[in-house]
Design an enzyme around this catalytic site. Structure first.
Site, PDB file in Angstrom:
ATOM      1  N   ASP A 157       0.849  -1.207   0.000  1.00 28.05           N
ATOM      2  CA  ASP A 157       0.000   0.000   0.000  1.00 28.05           C
ATOM      3  C   ASP A 157       0.883   1.255   0.000  1.00 28.05           C
ATOM      4  O   ASP A 157       0.589   2.232  -0.696  1.00 28.05           O
ATOM      5  CB  ASP A 157      -0.915  -0.017   1.236  1.00 28.05           C
ATOM      6  CG  ASP A 157      -1.575  -1.378   1.397  1.00 28.05           C
ATOM      7  OD1 ASP A 157      -2.239  -1.811   0.443  1.00 28.05           O
ATOM      8  OD2 ASP A 157      -1.380  -2.028   2.443  1.00 28.05           O
ATOM      9  N   HIS A 185      -4.711  -3.453   6.466  1.00 27.36           N
ATOM     10  CA  HIS A 185      -4.526  -3.706   5.027  1.00 27.36           C
ATOM     11  C   HIS A 185      -5.883  -4.127   4.465  1.00 27.36           C
ATOM     12  O   HIS A 185      -6.196  -5.311   4.325  1.00 27.36           O
ATOM     13  CB  HIS A 185      -3.485  -4.801   4.777  1.00 27.36           C
ATOM     14  CG  HIS A 185      -3.428  -5.185   3.319  1.00 27.36           C
ATOM     15  ND1 HIS A 185      -2.959  -4.341   2.343  1.00 27.36           N
ATOM     16  CD2 HIS A 185      -3.835  -6.301   2.660  1.00 27.36           C
ATOM     17  CE1 HIS A 185      -3.063  -4.917   1.160  1.00 27.36           C
ATOM     18  NE2 HIS A 185      -3.600  -6.112   1.330  1.00 27.36           N
TER      19      HIS A 185
END
Ligand SMILES: NC(=O)c1ccc[n+]([C@@H]2O[C@H](COP(=O)([O-])OP(=O)(O)OC[C@H]3O[C@@H](n4cnc5c(N)ncnc54)[C@H](O)[C@@H]3O)[C@@H](O)[C@H]2O)c1
Ligand SMILES: O=C(O)C[C@H](O)C(=O)O
Length: 325
Positions: A157, A185
């Protein structure tokens, strides 16, 4: 000394993208010999053997040995770096509780095996989803391993956020410092540009608010789903790349004046309840993550961090109710 690296789900797509890079020295450096342990479920052992044959055929100078097993007690015996990639994906009709239970059945026993057999310096990175909560489950079954050795991956990410910002501002990624991913996440994660620096100035002040809110944040947060939609399979090479980055930074340290993002056990910083495995801005030195302290969190960021942390708390409550932690 040879470092033992165990990869679970070794015959899967991320495993295939990861193992060759580890064996070539990209995980730990060109001076560190490695031995690989490939943990798979029994029906996938043959595929893992095929991958091992290919590893042999590369004649990597650093690769000292390959073990293939379906027994976590063997795979984690003496392990220094454990990459927990294999997980039970959500399939059609599966309830959230079923998904968490199935993963509890994987990460509980793996945590116990790490507790009983790993080397004293073991470092664990959980990649398999739901990564933060799987890491929490593994950790809760490894009471003798220091809690800070269990981490989950938000480096993908982080890298996605770097790349989106670099394209927007037309600057190389190397000019961006102090990117941060907060929370889980999952699509609730919060990529924060209010502390990110580009050319020494705050990134949030160099982009318009609408792009930040309506394009940047959702693009980063939903990138995993966009890749599944486009590829028909979840990200593999970029996920493997992020796993390499995470461990490389953990072992070798962050650059001066910069930080990265990793999901680590909260010490209560920034109001994230102690014990949750949540993504923070982190530095690493001497093989240890430290949560960056003292950042001002404005109301916009606070709301988004809280939302993602709430989701982590819900996942923790669910696995607690199922007796998985
Ligand atoms: N954190 C992240 O940024 C991120 C990014 C991409 C993918 N992921 C997740 O990583 C995981 C793996 O992705 P993939 O594309 O490699 O999946 P995949 O289905 O190709 O491979 C998973 C492998 O895990 C194995 N496995 C299942 N249970 C196991 C067990 N108990 N022990 C050992 N191996 C086991 C399977 O046999 C399979 O070979 C998924 O959960 C995916 O959602 C996370
Ligand atoms: O496997 C997924 O659900 C997506 C993956 O976590 C990703 O971020 O690419």
């Amino acid at each position: 000394m040879t470092v033992k690296v165990t990869v679970t789900g070794a015959a899967g797509q991320i495993g295939y993208a990861l193992l060759f890079r580890i064996a070539s020295g990209q995980l730990l450096g060109a001076d560190t010999p490695v031995s690989l342990s490939l943990l798979e479920i029994t029906p996938a052992l043959k595929a893992a053997e095929g991958t091992a044959m290919e590893l042999d055929d590369c004649a990597f100078p650093l690769l000292q040995g390959i073990e293939i097993t379906d027994d976590p007690n063997v795979a984690f015996d003496g392990v220094n770096v454990a990459l927990l990639v294999g997980a039970r994906p959500r399939t059609a009709g599966m309830e959230r509780g079923d998904l968490l239970s199935a993963n509890g059945g994987i990460f509980g026993p793996q945590g116990r095996a790490i507790n009983e057999h790993a080397a004293d310096d073991v470092r664990v990175l959980v990649v398999g989803n739901p990564a933060n909560t799987n890491a929490l489950i593994a950790r809760s079954h490894a009471p003798d391993v220091p809690a800070d050795r269990f981490t989950a991956m938000t480096r993908l990410d982080h890298n996605r956020a770097l790349s989106q910002l670099s394209a927007k501002l037309q600057v190389p990624v190397t000019e961006i410092r102090k990117m941060t991913i907060w929370g889980n996440h999952s699509p609730t994660m919060y990529p924060d540009l209010y502390h990110t620096e580009v050319g020494g100035k705050i990134a949030a002040e160099q982009v318009d608010g609408e792009w930040l809110r309506d394009t940047f944040i959702p693009t980063v947060a939903k990138r995993g789903a966009a890749i599944i939609e486009a590829r028909g399979a979840s990200s593999a090479a970029s996920a493997a790349n992020a796993a390499i980055d995470h461990v490389h930074t953990w072992v070798n340290g962050t650059a001066p004046g910069d930080w990265t993002s990793a999901a680590v056990v909260s010490d209560g910083s920034y109001g994230v309840p102690e014990g949750l495995i949540s993504s923070f801005p982190v530095t690493s030195a001497n093989g240890q993550w430290e949560i960056v302290q003292g950042l001002d969190i404005d109301a916009f960021s606070r709301e988004r961090i809280d939302l993602s942390v709430r989701e982590l708390l819900d996942e923790r409550d669910a696995v607690q109710a199922l007796g998985l932690i």
